[in-house]
Design a protein around this motif. Structure first.
Motif, PDB file in Angstrom:
ATOM      1  N   LEU A 211      34.491  34.189 -29.174  1.00 18.47           N
ATOM      2  CA  LEU A 211      34.108  35.406 -28.452  1.00 18.47           C
ATOM      3  C   LEU A 211      32.641  35.741 -28.735  1.00 18.47           C
ATOM      4  O   LEU A 211      32.336  36.720 -29.418  1.00 18.47           O
ATOM      5  N   PRO A 212      31.738  34.921 -28.210  1.00 17.49           N
ATOM      6  CA  PRO A 212      30.317  35.156 -28.513  1.00 17.49           C
ATOM      7  C   PRO A 212      29.806  36.484 -27.973  1.00 17.49           C
ATOM      8  O   PRO A 212      28.772  36.978 -28.431  1.00 17.49           O
ATOM      9  N   GLY A 213      30.527  37.067 -27.019  1.00 17.60           N
ATOM     10  CA  GLY A 213      30.065  38.331 -26.444  1.00 17.60           C
ATOM     11  C   GLY A 213      30.525  39.563 -27.203  1.00 17.60           C
ATOM     12  O   GLY A 213      30.343  40.682 -26.744  1.00 17.60           O
ATOM     13  N   TRP A 214      31.154  39.353 -28.362  1.00 12.91           N
ATOM     14  CA  TRP A 214      31.612  40.487 -29.172  1.00 12.91           C
ATOM     15  C   TRP A 214      30.685  40.699 -30.356  1.00 12.91           C
ATOM     16  O   TRP A 214      30.159  39.730 -30.906  1.00 12.91           O
ATOM     17  N   PRO A 215      30.553  41.933 -30.786  1.00 14.04           N
ATOM     18  CA  PRO A 215      29.740  42.163 -31.989  1.00 14.04           C
ATOM     19  C   PRO A 215      30.404  41.506 -33.202  1.00 14.04           C
ATOM     20  O   PRO A 215      31.622  41.579 -33.373  1.00 14.04           O
ATOM     21  N   GLU A 216      29.592  40.902 -34.013  1.00 15.02           N
ATOM     22  CA  GLU A 216      30.108  40.176 -35.167  1.00 15.02           C
ATOM     23  C   GLU A 216      30.959  41.074 -36.065  1.00 15.02           C
ATOM     24  O   GLU A 216      31.983  40.663 -36.595  1.00 15.02           O
ATOM     25  N   ARG A 217      30.545  42.325 -36.213  1.00 20.21           N
ATOM     26  CA  ARG A 217      31.272  43.144 -37.173  1.00 20.21           C
ATOM     27  C   ARG A 217      32.694  43.440 -36.716  1.00 20.21           C
ATOM     28  O   ARG A 217      33.590  43.588 -37.540  1.00 20.21           O
ATOM     29  N   VAL A 218      32.906  43.525 -35.405  1.00 22.07           N
ATOM     30  CA  VAL A 218      34.263  43.727 -34.912  1.00 22.07           C
ATOM     31  C   VAL A 218      35.102  42.483 -35.192  1.00 22.07           C
ATOM     32  O   VAL A 218      36.248  42.576 -35.635  1.00 22.07           O
TER      33      VAL A 218
END
Length: 864
Positions: A211-218
Motif C-alpha cells: 500500500l504505497p499510497g498509505w502513510p507509513e505510520r498508519v
RNA sequence: GCGAGAGUGGCGGAAUCGGCAGACGCGCCAGACUUAGGAUCUGGUGGGCAACCAUGGGGGUUCAACUCCCCCCUCUCGCACCA
C-alpha cells in the motif's frame, strides 16, 4: 478604467450558487470519458452539527473532487451517515427523544450545513446506516460470513465498558480505557458474536507492504496491532503426570537454557499440577494476579513482577532437564499458549525473576569472542551469538540454531514451528439498542439458526424502553424477541444484541457504488468500475479500528465472491487535527476566552496562561463553531483558510486573523474582476502566435507558470497551501499590472493578457472557493458555469523565458545578479558574468580556481 | 526501550532533484485616500550600525547543505511484561 463596484456579499453569492448547482444536478455522478476516480471522505457520525475537523476533511476532499471534475474525470464523490451509535441512545435516555428521530433530525441539520459549505457531493447516493435499506445488507453480509464460519459465537472473556454498558472489541480499548468515553474497562464472561478477522491476519499484514499510497505510520500501527511473531511451540511434560505444558517461544535457540517454567494466573493446568501443600498459596496468588491484571494492562511498569512455585516440575523435551513450574503474574493467558519457558541468561525479564527467586541461570549463547559467566552476569544477553551448552547445536550461530532446534523438536514430536499473532477475533456483539440487529434466532431444538434471507431485514423495533441500565434493550420488546424457529417452526427467541457500529462502516464505500440496488449490497460490475477508492481522506484516529476492519471486510467479501479486489483504499490521506490556542487558569482549568478578559480569570482574577495550542474540544473550551464562521465570512473563506493555513496532513492552528486574511484575499479577487468588468467583457481572448512584449509578456508568463504550479501542487502533492499562495502571487501581479491598463482598448494586447490572467485566477480558485468563482465567471460574460468549464492548461512556450537572472556567488556568497540568455552554455555565461562590474572588481588580480555553472540556476566561483 | 514524524523570523508556513533561506499569509511600521477607518491601495518588515551572522546543538562531505552522512538535544504520535 477601474470603476466602483458592488461589495463582495458572500451570503447572496453562496446561496445563489448552491441553489444553481442543486437545480442543475451539477454533481451527479456521470460516466465521463476521462477515467474513473473515487474520492471519499470518512462519513460523519450525525452528532447534531459539524465541527471544524469535518470542515477540514471535506474541504480537502472537495478540492480533489472538483479539480478532477474540471479535468474531465468520471468522479464518484458521495456522502452519508454513520448513523447508528450510542449518543442517539443517550439522548433518548436523557431527553426522551427517540433515537431515530434524534438521528434523522441531526442528519437533516448536518446535511444542510454540508450544503452550505458548497461541497460537490452526489446527494443522490446518500446512505444512512440506520435505515433498514442499508442495515438489511449488514445482516445479509453477516449471514454470508456465518455460512463461511467467519462469524461465530463463543463464550469468552470480553472488555466491558460500565459507562457505555456494552462490550468493546480489543481495538476499541485504548490503554485499558473505552475509546469513546475513557472509562476503565472491565472484564466479563459473555456469549458473544465474533468475526474471524484472525483468518486474514497474514494477508492483512502482508498487504501493508503493498500500500504505497498509505502513510507509513498508519501501516506501522496496523502491523503492530496484528503483531506477528515467528517461533516454535514445544511441549514440556509435567513430571509425574500425563499432562504437558505447551509453550510458545520466539527464541527456540535458547531452549537448552531453560531453568524454570512460568504459567499465567488463569492457566487451566495450574489447578491440576499444583502440589496439594501449595494449593492455597498458588490460589491466592492467582486471585491477586487476576485482580491486578487491569492495572498491569494500563501501566505494566508499576506492577512488581512476581511468581509462586507450584511444587510441580516439568521436563525439557530436548535435554530431559527437570525445571520448576511457577505461576507468574506477568504471563498473559491471552497471548501465545499462556505458558512461557524461562531462559534467564537470555531474557531480561526471566533474568530478573531468576535473581529474585534464586533460580539458576544457564548460558547457552556466547557473545562473539567471549564466554558468559552466569555468576557474574548483571543483565541477560539477548543478542545473537554462538551456541554453547546446547548438545548437538554447540558451535553454530544462534540465528541458525533457531531452525536447528525447531527441527529437533519436530523430530521428537515435541513441538513445531509456530506463528502467533497479537490480533484477536473481532467481537461485534453490543448490548445496546441503536444498532443493527444480529439476524439470528435461538431455538431450543435447533440452536442458533440464521434468519432466512427472504425475511431480511430484521427490523429494529421502535417500542423499546431505554434506561441505559442492564443488558440489551431489545430483550424488553416481546414482539421482537418472540419468533418462530425458521428451521423447525417451534418457539424461539431472537438474538437481542446489536452489531458493533464499526460493522456498518466496514463496507459503506461499497454501498455508494450501488446505493439503490435492491437485490444485493452492491453490484459487482459497478464495484469493478469504481473500486478501489482512489483517495480516502480522514482522521488518524481510525488508523487501526475502522481502517483495519474495512480492509478485513474487503478481503472477506472478495472471498464470498462479491467482488474481485484485495484492498479498499489505494491512497489514504490522514489529515491533521484542527487546533486552537487554549486559555487556562491554574485554579479553574480551561476557560472560554471571554472568561479571561484582560488576561485574568473571571473567577479568581489570577493571570491566565495562553499560548499553548491544543486540539479543539469542548472540554478545552477552544472550539470554533463552523456555522458562526461560515455565517460571518462565508463558506469560500472558511474553506480557503483551512486549506491555506497548513498542508493537509499537518495540524492546523485556527486563527481568526488568518481567516480575515483569506476573506480579504477573496475581496481582492472580487474587486479585481468587478472593477474591470466592462473592459474584461469586451476583451477578446488571446490567440496563438501573438507577439507579447514587456510587462504584458511577464504577466503572460506568470499566468502560465501559476497554472502549472497550481495544477502540479494539487495533483502531485496535495499541497493546497502552496497552490493558493501562488494564486495570491498572481493576483498581486495583476494589481500591479492594472495601473498599466489605464486608457488601454479592449483589443489591446495588454487587455487580452489581463483577461487571460483574471480568468485563470477564477478557474484556479474554483476548487478552493467555488461560489465566488462561479459568480465572477458569470459576470465576466461566460455562458458555461465553472463546474462545466475545463481546467486551464499552461503553454510551455508561455512559461519559457528568453532571459534569466541568476545569482553569482564568489566563494559561496552572492555578490551579483546577472541576466543571461536562458539555457546559455557555460562559456557564454562565464563571459557575461565576468563582464559584470561587481564581479570584475572582486576578481581582478585574482585567480579563478574553479567556475561552477548550473544552467539557468546559479554561478559559483572559487577565487583566491 | 522500540518504531514513525517533526524542530526554519514575533506567528502559520515556503524552499519539488544539493543551487539566491524566509515565497504566500498573519502581525507590525510608514505613506496615500477618507468626515472616519477595524474599509481599500502603495511601500517596508530575520538579526546586526557594519563587516557579517542566521534553518534545535556539534562535527563532516561538497564549489555550494534547511536538504546528504555521523553524534547529541527537544517535542508529537504509535507500540511496549507479547514470551
Amino acid at each position: 478604467m477601474a470603476e466602483k463596484s458592488e461589495r463582495y456579499d458572500h451570503k447572496s453569492v453562496e446561496s445563489r450558487w448552491q441553489a444553481e448547482w442543486e437545480k442543475a444536478g451539477a454533481f451527479r455522478t456521470t460516466g465521463a470519458a476521462g477515467g474513473k476516480y473515487y474520492v471519499l471522505e470518512m462519513f460523519p457520525y450525525p452528532s447534531g452539527k459539524i465541527h471544524m475537523g469535518h470542515v477540514r476533511n471535506y474541504s480537502i476532499g472537495d478540492v480533489v473532487a472538483r479539480f478532477l471534475m474540471m479535468n474531465g474525470r468520471s468522479v464518484l464523490h458521495p456522502m452519508g451517515w454513520d448513523a447508528f451509535g450510542l449518543p442517539a441512545e443517550n439522548a433518548a435516555i436523557q431527553h426522551g427523544i427517540h433515537p431515530a428521530k434524534w438521528t434523522y433530525e441531526n442528519i437533516d441539520n448536518m446535511r444542510g450545513q454540508l450544503k452550505r459549505m458548497g461541497l460537490s457531493y452526489d446527494w443522490g447516493r446518500e446512505v444512512a446506516t440506520c435505515s433498514p435499506e442499508y442495515y438489511r445488507w449488514n445482516q445479509w453480509l453477516f449471514l454470508k460470513l456465518f455460512e463461511k464460519e467467519l462469524a461465530y459465537k463463543r463464550r469468552s472473556s470480553v472488555n466491558w465498558c460500565p459507562e457505555c454498558s456494552t462490550v468493546l472489541a480489543n481495538e476499541q480499548v485504548e490503554d485499558g480505557r473505552c475509546w469513546r468515553c475513557g472509562t476503565l474497562v472491565e472484564t466479563r464472561e459473555l456469549e458473544q458474536w465474533f468475526f474471524r478477522i484472525t483468518a486474514y491476519a497474514e494477508e492483512l499484514l502482508d498487504h501493508t507492504y503493498k500500500l504505497p499510497g498509505w502513510p507509513e505510520r498508519v501501516l506501522v500501527m496496523q502491523r503492530n496491532w496484528i503483531g506477528k511473531s515467528v517461533g516454535a511451540e514445544a511441549d514440556f511434560r509435567v513430571e509425574g503426570s500425563d499432562e504437558s505444558i505447551r509453550i510458545f517461544t520466539t527464541r527456540p535457540d535458547t531452549l537448552f537454557g531453560v531453568t524454570f517454567m512460568s504459567l499465567a494466573a488463569g492457566h487451566p493446568l495450574l489447578e491440576k499440577i499444583t502440589a496439594p501443600e501449595r494449593k492455597e498459596e498458588v490460589e491466592s496468588f492467582s486471585a491477586r494476579a487476576k485482580a491486578e491484571a487491569k492495572r498491569m494492562a494500563v501501566s505494566p511498569d508499576e506492577v512488581e513482577k512476581e511468581g509462586v512455585f507450584t511444587g510441580a516440575y516439568c521436563l525439557n523435551p530436548l535435554t530431559g532437564d527437570r525445571v520448576p513450574v511457577y505461576a507468574a503474574n506477568f504471563v498473559l493467558m491471552e497471548y501465545g499458549t499462556g505458558a512461557v519457558m524461562a531462559v534467564p541468561a537470555h531474557d531480561q525479564r526471566d533474568f530478573e525473576f531468576a535473581r529474585k527467586y534464586g533460580l539458576p541461570v544457564k548460558a547457552v549463547i556466547n557473545p562473539p569472542g567471549q564466554a558468559l559467566d552466569p555468576e557474574k552476569m548483571d543483565a541477560a544477553y539477548v543478542e545473537p551469538g554462538v551456541m554453547v551448552n546446547s548438545g548437538p547445536v554447540n558451535g553454530i550461530k544462534s540465528e541458525e540454531a533457531k531452525e536447528a532446534i525447531t527441527r529437533l523438536l519436530e523430530e521428537k514430536k515435541a513441538g513445531e514451528k509456530a506463528v502467533t499473532y497479537r490480533l484477536r477475533d473481532w467481537g461485534i456483539s453490543r448490548q445496546r439498542y441503536w444498532g443493527c440487529p444480529i439476524p439470528i434466532i435461538y431455538c431450543e431444538k435447533c440452536g442458533a439458526v440464521p434468519v432466512p434471507y427472504d425475511q431480511l431485514p430484521v427490523i429494529l423495533p421502535e417500542d423499546v424502553s431505554l434506561t441505559g441500565k442492564g443488558l440489551s434493550p431489545l430483550a424488553s420488546s416481546e414482539a421482537f424477541v418472540n419468533a418462530a424457529c425458521p428451521s423447525c417452526g417451534g418457539v424461539a427467541r431472537r438474538e437481542t444484541d446489536t452489531m458493533d457500529t464499526f460493522v456498518d462502516s466496514s463496507w459503506y464505500f461499497l454501498r455508494y457504488v450501488s446505493p439503490k440496488e435492491s437485490e444485493l449490497p452492491f453490484r459487482e460490475d459497478e464495484a469493478r468500475y469504481w473500486m478501489p477508492v482512489d483517495q480516502y481522506i480522514g482522521g488518524i484516529e481510525h488508523a487501526v479500528m475502522h481502517l483495519l476492519y474495512a480492509r478485513f471486510f474487503t478481503k472477506a467479501l472478495r472471498d464470498l465472491g462479491l467482488h474481485g479486489f484485495d484492498e479498499p483504499f489505494r491512497n489514504l490521506l490522514t489529515q491533521g487535527m484542527v487546533c486552537k490556542e487554549i486559555t487556562r487558569c491554574q485554579e479553574h482549568g480551561y476557560l472560554y476566552p471571554e472568561e479571561a478578559a484582560g488576561g485574568v480569570c473571571k473567577f479568581c482574577s489570577k493571570p491566565v496562561a495562553t499560548g499553548a495550542v491544543e486540539k479543539m474540544s469542548k472540554s478545552k473550551k477552544n472550539v470554533i463553531d463552523p456555522d458562526g464562521i461560515i455565517g460571518r465570512y462565508g463558506a469560500d473563506t472558511t474553506r480557503l483558510f483551512t486549506l491555506f493555513a497548513a498542508p493537509p496532513e499537518k495540524d492546523l492552528d485556527w486563527n481568526e486573523d488568518g481567516v480575515e486574511g483569506s476573506y480579504r484575499f477573496l475581496g481582492r479577487v472580487w474587486r479585481l474582476a468587478t472593477e474591470n468588468v466592462e473592459l474584461l467583457k469586451e476583451t477578446i481572448p488571446l490567440e496563438p502566435g501573438l507577439k507579447i512584449e514587456g510587462s504584458a509578456r511577464e504577466l503572460y508568463a506568470a499566468t502560465h507558470r501559476t497554472i502549472r504550479k497550481v495544477t502540479q501542487d494539487i495533483e502531485e502533492r496535495f499541497h493546497f497551501n502552496t497552490a493558493i499562495s501562488s494564486i495570491m502571487e498572481l493576483v498581486n501581479a495583476l494589481y500591479q499590472f492594472q495601473t498599466e491598463l489605464d486608457g488601454k482598448e479592449p483589443h489591446s494586447i495588454e487587455a487580452r493578457v489581463f483577461r487571460e490572467a483574471v480568468e485563470a485566477v477564477i478557474l484556479l480558485l474554483a476548487p478552493f472557493a467555488p461560489h465566488i468563482s462561479e459568480e465572477l465567471w458569470e459576470r465576466l460574460g461566460n455562458q458555461e458555469p465553472v463546474y462545466r468549464t475545463g481546467w486551464p492548461r499552461w503553454s510551455e512556450g508561455a512559461v519559457k523565458e528568453d532571459e534569466v537572472e541568476i545569482p553569482v556567488q564568489v566563494n559561496g556568497k552572492v555578490r551579483a545578479r546577472v541576466r543571461i540568455p536562458a539555457g546559455a552554455a557555460e562559456e557564454e555565461a562565464r563571459s557575461l558574468v565576468m563582464q559584470d562590474d561587481k564581479i570584475a572588481e572582486l576578481t581582478s588580480g585574482k585567480a579563478v580556481r574553479k567556475f561552477v555553472y548550473v544552467k539557468d540556476k546559479i554561478v559559483n566561483m572559487v577565487v583566491a
